[in-house]
Design a protein around this motif. Structure first.
Motif, PDB file in Angstrom:
ATOM      1  N   THR A  72       0.832  -1.202   0.000  1.00 30.36           N
ATOM      2  CA  THR A  72       0.000   0.000   0.000  1.00 30.36           C
ATOM      3  C   THR A  72       0.867   1.252   0.000  1.00 30.36           C
ATOM      4  O   THR A  72       0.590   2.208  -0.733  1.00 30.36           O
ATOM      5  CB  THR A  72      -0.942  -0.011   1.223  1.00 30.36           C
ATOM      6  N   ILE A  73       1.927   1.246   0.784  1.00 30.52           N
ATOM      7  CA  ILE A  73       2.836   2.396   0.835  1.00 30.52           C
ATOM      8  C   ILE A  73       3.503   2.610  -0.517  1.00 30.52           C
ATOM      9  O   ILE A  73       3.634   3.744  -0.988  1.00 30.52           O
ATOM     10  CB  ILE A  73       3.870   2.212   1.970  1.00 30.52           C
ATOM     11  N   ILE A  74       3.916   1.533  -1.157  1.00 32.17           N
ATOM     12  CA  ILE A  74       4.541   1.639  -2.486  1.00 32.17           C
ATOM     13  C   ILE A  74       3.558   2.232  -3.486  1.00 32.17           C
ATOM     14  O   ILE A  74       3.911   3.120  -4.272  1.00 32.17           O
ATOM     15  CB  ILE A  74       5.046   0.255  -2.956  1.00 32.17           C
ATOM     16  N   ILE A  75       2.334   1.776  -3.461  1.00 26.57           N
ATOM     17  CA  ILE A  75       1.330   2.270  -4.409  1.00 26.57           C
ATOM     18  C   ILE A  75       1.020   3.738  -4.148  1.00 26.57           C
ATOM     19  O   ILE A  75       0.900   4.538  -5.081  1.00 26.57           O
ATOM     20  CB  ILE A  75       0.065   1.390  -4.351  1.00 26.57           C
ATOM     21  N   VAL A  76       0.903   4.126  -2.875  1.00 26.67           N
ATOM     22  CA  VAL A  76       0.617   5.523  -2.544  1.00 26.67           C
ATOM     23  C   VAL A  76       1.765   6.424  -2.991  1.00 26.67           C
ATOM     24  O   VAL A  76       1.545   7.496  -3.569  1.00 26.67           O
ATOM     25  CB  VAL A  76       0.341   5.684  -1.033  1.00 26.67           C
ATOM     26  N   ALA A  77       3.000   5.992  -2.745  1.00 26.07           N
ATOM     27  CA  ALA A  77       4.156   6.795  -3.173  1.00 26.07           C
ATOM     28  C   ALA A  77       4.203   6.913  -4.688  1.00 26.07           C
ATOM     29  O   ALA A  77       4.509   7.974  -5.232  1.00 26.07           O
ATOM     30  CB  ALA A  77       5.452   6.180  -2.641  1.00 26.07           C
ATOM     31  N   ALA A 156       6.413   5.406   4.800  1.00 22.00           N
ATOM     32  CA  ALA A 156       5.806   6.249   3.768  1.00 22.00           C
ATOM     33  C   ALA A 156       6.624   7.514   3.550  1.00 22.00           C
ATOM     34  O   ALA A 156       6.750   7.991   2.419  1.00 22.00           O
ATOM     35  CB  ALA A 156       4.373   6.604   4.158  1.00 22.00           C
ATOM     36  N   PHE A 157       7.192   8.054   4.609  1.00 19.21           N
ATOM     37  CA  PHE A 157       8.058   9.228   4.495  1.00 19.21           C
ATOM     38  C   PHE A 157       9.264   8.912   3.606  1.00 19.21           C
ATOM     39  O   PHE A 157       9.603   9.675   2.695  1.00 19.21           O
ATOM     40  CB  PHE A 157       8.512   9.664   5.896  1.00 19.21           C
ATOM     41  N   ALA A 158       9.892   7.778   3.859  1.00 21.07           N
ATOM     42  CA  ALA A 158      11.050   7.376   3.056  1.00 21.07           C
ATOM     43  C   ALA A 158      10.642   7.080   1.613  1.00 21.07           C
ATOM     44  O   ALA A 158      11.332   7.486   0.669  1.00 21.07           O
ATOM     45  CB  ALA A 158      11.713   6.147   3.679  1.00 21.07           C
ATOM     46  N   ALA A 159       9.533   6.388   1.424  1.00 24.10           N
ATOM     47  CA  ALA A 159       9.076   6.054   0.071  1.00 24.10           C
ATOM     48  C   ALA A 159       8.711   7.309  -0.710  1.00 24.10           C
ATOM     49  O   ALA A 159       9.006   7.411  -1.912  1.00 24.10           O
ATOM     50  CB  ALA A 159       7.878   5.110   0.147  1.00 24.10           C
ATOM     51  N   LEU A 184      11.148   0.542  -4.997  1.00 25.54           N
ATOM     52  CA  LEU A 184      10.580   0.298  -3.671  1.00 25.54           C
ATOM     53  C   LEU A 184      10.192  -1.165  -3.497  1.00 25.54           C
ATOM     54  O   LEU A 184      10.354  -1.736  -2.413  1.00 25.54           O
ATOM     55  CB  LEU A 184       9.381   1.212  -3.428  1.00 25.54           C
ATOM     56  N   LEU A 185       9.688  -1.786  -4.547  1.00 27.04           N
ATOM     57  CA  LEU A 185       9.347  -3.205  -4.491  1.00 27.04           C
ATOM     58  C   LEU A 185      10.601  -4.046  -4.264  1.00 27.04           C
ATOM     59  O   LEU A 185      10.597  -4.990  -3.462  1.00 27.04           O
ATOM     60  CB  LEU A 185       8.644  -3.620  -5.783  1.00 27.04           C
ATOM     61  N   MET A 186      11.687  -3.676  -4.946  1.00 26.04           N
ATOM     62  CA  MET A 186      12.946  -4.383  -4.776  1.00 26.04           C
ATOM     63  C   MET A 186      13.490  -4.187  -3.361  1.00 26.04           C
ATOM     64  O   MET A 186      13.963  -5.144  -2.732  1.00 26.04           O
ATOM     65  CB  MET A 186      13.961  -3.884  -5.805  1.00 26.04           C
TER      66      MET A 186
END
Length: 193
Positions: A72-77, A156-159, A184-186
């Motif tokens: 979810t964090i990856i998708i939001v970023a 999320a801040f980092a992403a 981010l996925l990697m």
């Protein structure tokens, strides 16, 4: 005194940029996609134990909801931060924005704050839905819920920072989004392995 005045102007400019980004996100389809995605993920994790089992009986089932939080964090970023700067160049609005008497750092901070605010909102909504479901079904929550939520906000801040880095470097928002998503996925695959 002059330093404080300059900092106030920078923050005011960042606030204006952030407000404009909020309006852009609220008028666009990205917020609808994010809301539908959160409801779909939450709905699946809620329905599956009742379809194939006895339902949610243990407060530790909350871990199952958290299993998808990194995605979810990856998708939001990717949705909100990966195209913030590069889209300005693609749509030629950068010609207007960057020629104004406004610091580029104020633009960056304002756009970062807007993207981060939507990431935090998505995290809070997902945690709220998950916590209410587990609390209603199991009668209690695990002790780590608040710590996990804070860790998710830090992630999320980092992403968001990584996504904005790619958005700054790349000339196309599609390229920045793809690089953000796969990087981010990697990173998460390396960390969780």
């Amino acid at each position: 005194m002059i330093l404080m005045k300059g900092m106030q102007d920078d923050l005011r400019q960042a606030f204006v940029v952030s407000k404009n980004e909020f309006v852009k996100y609220l008028r666009g389809k990205k917020i609808l996609i994010l809301g539908a995605m959160i409801l779909l993920i939450w709905g699946l994790f809620t329905a599956i134990p009742y379809i194939w089992g006895d339902g949610i009986r243990d407060p530790e089932y909350f871990k199952n909801y958290l299993g998808f939080m990194h995605m979810t964090i990856i998708i939001v970023a990717t949705l909100f931060a990966a195209d913030t700067i590069s889209s300005e160049f693609e749509s030629r609005t950068a010609l207007v924005i960057f020629t104004r008497p406004m610091k580029k750092s104020s633009i960056y901070v304002g756009k970062f704050f807007a993207a981060m605010a939507f990431a935090v909102l998505a995290i809070l909504v997902y945690y709220f839905l998950s916590a209410v479901t587990v609390l209603a079904a199991a009668g209690s929550l695990p002790a780590y819920v608040l710590a996990s939520m804070m860790f998710s906000i830090l992630s999320a801040f980092a992403a968001t920072g990584i996504a904005m880095l790619f958005s700054t470097i790349m000339k196309r928002s599609g390229t920045a989004a793809i690089l953000t998503f796969f990087t981010l996925l990697m990173f998460t695959a390396i960390i969780f392995s």
